[in-house]
Design a protein around this motif. Structure first.
Motif, PDB file in Angstrom:
ATOM      1  N   TYR A 209       0.831  -1.209   0.000  1.00 18.47           N
ATOM      2  CA  TYR A 209       0.000   0.000   0.000  1.00 18.47           C
ATOM      3  C   TYR A 209       0.858   1.250   0.000  1.00 18.47           C
ATOM      4  CZ  TYR A 209      -2.806  -3.745   1.981  1.00 18.47           C
ATOM      5  OH  TYR A 209      -3.405  -4.949   2.219  1.00 18.47           O
ATOM      6  N   LEU A 210       0.185   2.414  -0.223  1.00 19.88           N
ATOM      7  CA  LEU A 210       0.760   3.724   0.101  1.00 19.88           C
ATOM      8  C   LEU A 210       2.075   4.073  -0.594  1.00 19.88           C
ATOM      9  CD1 LEU A 210       0.125   3.558   3.971  1.00 19.88           C
ATOM     10  CD2 LEU A 210      -1.207   4.873   2.298  1.00 19.88           C
ATOM     11  N   ALA A 211       2.165   3.783  -1.887  1.00 16.97           N
ATOM     12  CA  ALA A 211       3.368   4.189  -2.622  1.00 16.97           C
ATOM     13  C   ALA A 211       3.564   5.695  -2.472  1.00 16.97           C
ATOM     14  CB  ALA A 211       3.245   3.817  -4.096  1.00 16.97           C
ATOM     15  N   PRO A 212       4.805   6.108  -2.189  1.00 14.19           N
ATOM     16  CA  PRO A 212       5.068   7.541  -1.972  1.00 14.19           C
ATOM     17  C   PRO A 212       4.996   8.342  -3.271  1.00 14.19           C
ATOM     18  CG  PRO A 212       7.113   6.281  -1.905  1.00 14.19           C
ATOM     19  CD  PRO A 212       6.010   5.280  -2.047  1.00 14.19           C
ATOM     20  N   THR A 213       4.761   9.649  -3.126  1.00 16.98           N
ATOM     21  CA  THR A 213       4.936  10.573  -4.239  1.00 16.98           C
ATOM     22  C   THR A 213       6.417  10.491  -4.633  1.00 16.98           C
ATOM     23  OG1 THR A 213       3.283  11.966  -3.202  1.00 16.98           O
ATOM     24  CG2 THR A 213       4.666  13.020  -4.880  1.00 16.98           C
ATOM     25  N   PRO A 214       6.812  10.406  -5.875  1.00 18.12           N
ATOM     26  CA  PRO A 214       6.056  10.583  -7.132  1.00 18.12           C
ATOM     27  C   PRO A 214       5.550   9.273  -7.734  1.00 18.12           C
ATOM     28  CG  PRO A 214       8.384  10.505  -7.600  1.00 18.12           C
ATOM     29  CD  PRO A 214       8.246  10.261  -6.124  1.00 18.12           C
ATOM     30  N   LEU A 215       5.498   8.205  -6.959  1.00 17.69           N
ATOM     31  CA  LEU A 215       5.108   6.900  -7.507  1.00 17.69           C
ATOM     32  C   LEU A 215       3.705   6.516  -7.063  1.00 17.69           C
ATOM     33  CD1 LEU A 215       8.539   5.230  -6.663  1.00 17.69           C
ATOM     34  CD2 LEU A 215       7.797   6.098  -8.892  1.00 17.69           C
ATOM     35  N   ARG A 216       2.958   7.492  -6.547  1.00 18.43           N
ATOM     36  CA  ARG A 216       1.634   7.238  -5.995  1.00 18.43           C
ATOM     37  C   ARG A 216       0.750   6.543  -7.016  1.00 18.43           C
ATOM     38  NH1 ARG A 216      -1.910  11.471  -2.325  1.00 18.43           N
ATOM     39  NH2 ARG A 216      -3.234   9.764  -1.629  1.00 18.43           N
ATOM     40  N   GLY A 217       0.025   5.512  -6.547  1.00 13.00           N
ATOM     41  CA  GLY A 217      -0.853   4.772  -7.442  1.00 13.00           C
ATOM     42  C   GLY A 217      -0.228   3.464  -7.885  1.00 13.00           C
ATOM     43  N   ARG A 218       1.113   3.386  -7.831  1.00 15.41           N
ATOM     44  CA  ARG A 218       1.763   2.116  -8.171  1.00 15.41           C
ATOM     45  C   ARG A 218       1.670   1.157  -6.977  1.00 15.41           C
ATOM     46  NH1 ARG A 218       7.493   2.992 -11.148  1.00 15.41           N
ATOM     47  NH2 ARG A 218       7.068   5.064 -11.990  1.00 15.41           N
ATOM     48  N   THR A 219       1.993  -0.109  -7.242  1.00 16.18           N
ATOM     49  CA  THR A 219       2.134  -1.065  -6.147  1.00 16.18           C
ATOM     50  C   THR A 219       3.433  -0.750  -5.427  1.00 16.18           C
ATOM     51  OG1 THR A 219       0.976  -2.739  -7.432  1.00 16.18           O
ATOM     52  CG2 THR A 219       2.256  -3.517  -5.543  1.00 16.18           C
ATOM     53  N   ASN A 220       3.320  -0.453  -4.150  1.00 16.87           N
ATOM     54  CA  ASN A 220       4.500  -0.074  -3.376  1.00 16.87           C
ATOM     55  C   ASN A 220       5.374  -1.302  -3.104  1.00 16.87           C
ATOM     56  OD1 ASN A 220       6.139   1.603  -1.840  1.00 16.87           O
ATOM     57  ND2 ASN A 220       4.641   1.936  -0.213  1.00 16.87           N
ATOM     58  N   ASN A 221       6.657  -1.083  -2.862  1.00 14.63           N
ATOM     59  CA  ASN A 221       7.544  -2.177  -2.424  1.00 14.63           C
ATOM     60  C   ASN A 221       8.719  -1.545  -1.670  1.00 14.63           C
ATOM     61  OD1 ASN A 221      10.215  -2.335  -4.033  1.00 14.63           O
ATOM     62  ND2 ASN A 221       8.681  -1.799  -5.584  1.00 14.63           N
ATOM     63  N   PRO A 222       9.491  -2.343  -0.921  1.00  7.83           N
ATOM     64  CA  PRO A 222      10.529  -1.758  -0.051  1.00  7.83           C
ATOM     65  C   PRO A 222      11.559  -0.885  -0.766  1.00  7.83           C
ATOM     66  CG  PRO A 222      10.125  -4.037   0.566  1.00  7.83           C
ATOM     67  CD  PRO A 222       9.349  -3.798  -0.704  1.00  7.83           C
ATOM     68  N   SER A 223      11.750  -1.071  -2.060  1.00  3.09           N
ATOM     69  CA  SER A 223      12.758  -0.256  -2.755  1.00  3.09           C
ATOM     70  C   SER A 223      12.329   1.209  -2.871  1.00  3.09           C
ATOM     71  CB  SER A 223      13.054  -0.827  -4.152  1.00  3.09           C
ATOM     72  OG  SER A 223      12.004  -0.547  -5.045  1.00  3.09           O
ATOM     73  N   TYR A 224      11.075   1.510  -2.515  1.00  4.39           N
ATOM     74  CA  TYR A 224      10.606   2.903  -2.569  1.00  4.39           C
ATOM     75  C   TYR A 224      10.832   3.660  -1.248  1.00  4.39           C
ATOM     76  CZ  TYR A 224       7.952   1.570  -6.823  1.00  4.39           C
ATOM     77  OH  TYR A 224       7.570   1.133  -8.069  1.00  4.39           O
ATOM     78  N   VAL A 225      11.373   2.994  -0.237  1.00  2.00           N
ATOM     79  CA  VAL A 225      11.490   3.669   1.068  1.00  2.00           C
ATOM     80  C   VAL A 225      12.413   4.892   1.041  1.00  2.00           C
ATOM     81  CG1 VAL A 225      13.338   2.382   2.298  1.00  2.00           C
ATOM     82  CG2 VAL A 225      11.311   3.154   3.535  1.00  2.00           C
ATOM     83  N   PRO A 226      13.399   4.999   0.127  1.00  2.00           N
ATOM     84  CA  PRO A 226      14.200   6.233   0.086  1.00  2.00           C
ATOM     85  C   PRO A 226      13.369   7.495  -0.181  1.00  2.00           C
ATOM     86  CG  PRO A 226      15.370   4.484  -1.047  1.00  2.00           C
ATOM     87  CD  PRO A 226      13.986   3.949  -0.746  1.00  2.00           C
TER      88      PRO A 226
END
Ligand SMILES: [Zn+2]
Ligand SMILES: [Zn+2]
Length: 272
Positions: A209-226
């Motif tokens: 859930y909750l992909a951060p901006t600027p990836l909002r709407g995508r399937t979130n994953n741990p590589s987005y934590v930066p």
């Protein structure tokens, strides 16, 4: 190096892509992640990830929103949490957001489930991963009544007020911020993040859930934590390296068992 302190890699949308996600984590310098359990039925899948990969760990617990699932006893939780590579009890807590027409009174089962988790955490001396939504008063009350400060833990995916953050900090808990702090409409939450000292902050994705901006709407994953770390760095007016360093150190202080090397896991544990 970044740590994702809360993700759901056992959920099907992520587990089928585990190799790709682990490669993306390496590229994004996300070297570790804690895989969170939400039902007893799910535990074997969560635990298997932690047994297979030396940079993943597991929790044991039943989410307050999980209904129609096996109700955990104290013994269930203590047994599962005693397994190798399990570093926390949770996620647990209270969620009055999805009452679906029910009264808060009628959610006594959720409060009882929460108490059982706290008692397990105290019994086995592991920290708690707390989920609280639209229920902060009761969450804090139960934590106090059960003496949860001794176990410690983290309020994950924090979306509450500064007063709730203050209360969590006073009990010795950490506060974890997710991609929500990057959302345009989250100015108030960014103020709360400014208030929480960096040495008590964790970062997480709560993926899928909750992909951060600027990836909002995508399937979130741990590589987005930066992206969460970058936002926190802006809020704290420090470098992203500082956020990475301090939140990683916080992860290690809170989840002490995560420092045990995987090769010390007894071989019979590796069989499941
Ligand atoms: Zn949660
Ligand atoms: Zn979660």
């Amino acid at each position: 190096m970044f740590v994702d302190s809360h993700c759901h890699l056992s959920f099907p949308e992520l587990s089928v892509r585990i190799d790709e996600i682990r490669a993306a984590m390496a590229t994004a310098r996300v070297d570790r992640a804690l895989c969170i359990c939400t039902t007893l039925e799910e535990f074997p899948a969560v635990h298997a990830l932690a047994m297979r990969y030396d940079n993943l760990w597991a929790s044991a617990g039943v989410h307050p929103d999980s209904e129609g699932v096996r109700e955990p006893t104290l013994a269930d939780l203590v047994t599962l949490a005693g397994r190798a590579r399990v570093v926390a009890i949770g996620e647990t807590g209270l969620d009055y957001y999805r009452l679906d027409g029910r009264s808060v009174d009628s959610m006594a089962w959720q409060r009882e489930r929460f108490r059982v988790h706290i008692r397990a955490a105290l019994a086995i001396a592991l920290p708690l991963v707390i989920h609280t939504r639209s229920a902060s008063d009761d969450t804090l009350l139960i934590l106090r009544e059960e003496g949860a400060a001794t176990a410690g833990g983290v309020f994950h995916c924090f979306t509450e007020t500064q007063a709730v953050a203050r209360a969590a900090l006073d009990m010795g808990f950490y506060v974890s911020f997710s991609g929500i702090i990057t959302f345009r409409n989250a100015a108030e939450l960014r103020e709360v993040a400014r208030f929480v000292p960096l040495d008590r902050c964790l970062i997480e994705t709560d993926s899928p859930y909750l992909a951060p901006t600027p990836l909002r709407g995508r399937t979130n994953n741990p590589s987005y934590v930066p992206f969460v770390a970058e936002q926190l760095a802006q809020i704290k007016k420090c470098s992203i390296e500082t956020v990475a360093e301090v939140t990683s150190a916080n992860f290690e202080s809170l989840f002490k068992r995560a420092s045990e090397p995987i090769d010390r896991v007894p071989s019979y544990e590796k069989l499941d």
